[in-house]
Design a protein around this motif. Structure first.
Motif, PDB file in Angstrom:
ATOM      1  N   MET A  49     -23.655  73.002  65.888  1.00 45.94           N
ATOM      2  CA  MET A  49     -25.002  72.864  65.396  1.00 45.94           C
ATOM      3  C   MET A  49     -25.088  72.837  63.977  1.00 45.94           C
ATOM      4  O   MET A  49     -25.953  71.939  63.223  1.00 45.94           O
ATOM      5  CB  MET A  49     -25.713  74.140  66.029  1.00 45.94           C
TER       6      MET A  49
ATOM      7  N   GLN B 222     -27.874  79.321  68.380  1.00 45.69           N
ATOM      8  CA  GLN B 222     -27.814  77.939  67.863  1.00 45.69           C
ATOM      9  C   GLN B 222     -28.923  77.820  66.800  1.00 45.69           C
ATOM     10  O   GLN B 222     -28.901  76.985  65.874  1.00 45.69           O
ATOM     11  CB  GLN B 222     -28.283  77.259  69.051  1.00 45.69           C
TER      12      GLN B 222
ATOM     13  N   LEU C 162     -20.413  76.179  69.531  1.00 47.57           N
ATOM     14  CA  LEU C 162     -21.808  75.448  69.667  1.00 47.57           C
ATOM     15  C   LEU C 162     -22.543  76.003  68.305  1.00 47.57           C
ATOM     16  O   LEU C 162     -23.119  75.203  67.660  1.00 47.57           O
ATOM     17  CB  LEU C 162     -22.901  76.257  70.738  1.00 47.57           C
ATOM     18  N   ILE C 163     -22.211  76.980  67.907  1.00 52.06           N
ATOM     19  CA  ILE C 163     -22.740  77.588  66.290  1.00 52.06           C
ATOM     20  C   ILE C 163     -22.323  76.666  65.508  1.00 52.06           C
ATOM     21  O   ILE C 163     -22.825  75.965  64.524  1.00 52.06           O
ATOM     22  CB  ILE C 163     -22.204  79.056  66.175  1.00 52.06           C
TER      23      ILE C 163
ATOM     24  N   SER D 266     -22.027  74.244  76.627  1.00 55.98           N
ATOM     25  CA  SER D 266     -22.776  75.080  76.959  1.00 55.98           C
ATOM     26  C   SER D 266     -22.691  75.446  78.665  1.00 55.98           C
ATOM     27  O   SER D 266     -22.713  76.584  78.844  1.00 55.98           O
ATOM     28  CB  SER D 266     -24.264  74.687  76.919  1.00 55.98           C
TER      29      SER D 266
END
Length: 481
Positions: free
Chosen positions: A279, A403, A275-276, A380
């Motif tokens: 993003m 995030q 997710l990092i 997620s």
């Protein structure tokens, strides 16, 4: 005395109205994040401030959210679901009123800070509640609805605000939000139920201070770096040192405000890293593409918003469908193709020239957000599904915080790469001040930034190969029994 309400065992819980109440509040708050961007030029004229000053309306918003999110796990232990949500929406409403009535730039900035105080609490509350009231096999569809809100609201914001600015003053951007916020509060007051347990954990003041200095210093430093000088790097170094101390303290104290034991669960750790990276790539597009359309394609802000609108709408409508497919297929069948699509699109962005058509950009951006819909919520949900219930607040707080920081890092990184690439191009030009050369330099810098973004997307693709469907420990034990 408090009672924990389990959606799985308490048939009086009506999931539908609770979910709608959460979604309405989140939509109002997230819509407001992009609502103001198109009005920045008007605000500069109204309050006679510079571009560097007016940008703090966005930077301060990120700063407050970056500070608040790490402590949401602590707050959810002290306040009920209703108290958290209604308090957050109350703060957001108060901030909106202050913004709409602001007699000066200082009051407008204060209103944005109060708004951000409410917005920073809403997302963790919403995700925690979904985790509590839906069993793992149904969370994908519910999280897909959240994905609809997260992408649909920002996509609608610039276009809608451009339309409002065309006929009314910037104050109407806030006036029109006030009744929506009031409706959200009234709807939630009637339908929202308490689903979590109030445990009243110890308030760890040193951790809160380290968290505030750490995350706040990083975001503030990134926002200040655009102004030049030493203040940006100094704040970023102070933030990094504070974060190291914060992590160390969370590992040695008995009641951490962010329980880092969540990273002992491999799918949560893997999902958070993915997710990092995702993003960062998303923010590269959100920053660079509007600049390309306005500076290179010479589109107005309103026209640029219209170009981005179809992609946002498609993403919003696809998110619930992807959530249902996730419940049936698991993460790999969605996330891997989604990241492949994103990587290809960002590679095509790195090949943009100064003569592309609006239709081409519309198609590429829509394809990018189709890939995003296949990635964000499935990743997620995969990570959070593996956590036991006692770690839900910590897991959502960690994911949301990282995030947010990734978005700030991505913004600073890709704008820096673009500026460096543009300067490098001009240094090789025989006529660096010529308009056509300056335009070509801008395109060259953007191409380089998108190329780095593609490499980050490919790294997230490699990591996604190790994703697998997860079950929380208590559910796994129940199945074995």
């Amino acid at each position: 005395m408090t009672t924990q309400i389990s959606a799985a065992g308490d048939q009086t819980i009506r999931r539908g109205p609770i979910t709608v109440a959460l979604i309405i509040g989140a939509f109002v708050a997230i819509l407001n994040e992009t609502f103001l961007n198109i009005a920045l030029a008007d605000l500069m004229r109204t309050f006679n401030v510079s571009a560097t000053t007016v940008q703090w309306l966005a930077t301060a918003y990120m700063l407050v959210i970056g500070i608040l999110m790490p402590v949401t796990a602590l707050l959810t232990g002290w306040f009920t679901t209703r108290q958290m949500f209604l308090g957050a929406m109350g703060l957001f409403l108060l901030g909106t009123v202050i913004c709409g009535l602001s007699p000066s730039f200082g009051f407008l900035l204060l209103g944005r800070v109060v708004q951000a105080s409410g917005s920073g609490l809403l997302m963790p509350v919403m995700m925690n509640t979904i985790l509590y009231i839906y069993p793992p096999e149904k969370r994908g569809a519910a999280m897909g609805l959240i994905g609809l809100v997260i992408m649909f609201a920002p996509a609608l914001g610039p276009t809608l605000s451009g339309l409002i600015i065309s006929y009314f003053s910037w104050r109407w951007l806030f006036y029109l939000v006030i009744p929506l916020a009031i409706f959200s509060i009234l709807f939630a007051a009637y339908f929202l139920k308490n689903v979590s347990e109030v445990t009243r954990p110890k308030v760890e003041i040193p951790s809160i201070l380290l968290s505030t200095i750490g995350f706040g210093g990083l975001v503030y430093g990134m926002g200040s770096s655009a102004e030049g000088g030493l203040m940006g790097p100094i704040f970023m170094i102070a933030g990094a040192v504070s974060l190291i101390l914060f992590v160390w303290r969370q590992l040695v104290i008995e009641n951490p405000i962010l329980d880092l034991r969540t990273f002992k669960y491999p799918m949560f750790a893997l999902s958070t890293i993915i997710l990092i990276l995702v993003m960062m790539t998303l923010f590269s597009t959100m920053i660079l593409l509007p600049l390309y359309m306005q500076k290179v394609m010479m589109l107005t802000s309103f026209s640029a918003g219209l170009v981005l609108l179809p992609g946002g709408l498609i993403n919003g409508f696809l998110s619930p469908l992807m959530g249902k497919l996730f419940d049936k297929l698991g993460p790999r069948w969605l996330v891997i193709p989604g990241l492949v699509l994103m990587s290809v699109v960002i590679w095509l962005f790195s090949k943009l020239t100064s003569s592309e058509s609006s239709l081409y950009v519309i198609i590429l951006y829509a394809a990018l957000l189709i890939g995003m819909a296949m990635v964000m919520m499935p990743v997620s949900t995969t990570g959070l599904n593996q956590l036991p219930k006692k770690l839900y607040p910590h897991g959502t707080a960690i994911m949301n915080t990282l995030q947010q920081v990734a978005g700030g890092v991505g913004t600073a990184l890709f704008v820096g790469i673009m500026a460096s690439g543009s300067q490098s191009y001009l240094s090789r030009s025989s006529h660096p001040t010529a308009p056509d050369q300056m335009l070509s330099a801008l395109v060259s810098g953007m191409n380089g930034a998108f190329l780095i973004s593609m490499l980050i997307a490919l790294a997230s693709l490699v990591l996604s190969l190790f994703l697998k469907r997860t079950v929380a420990p208590e559910e796994q034990q129940a199945e074995e029994i």
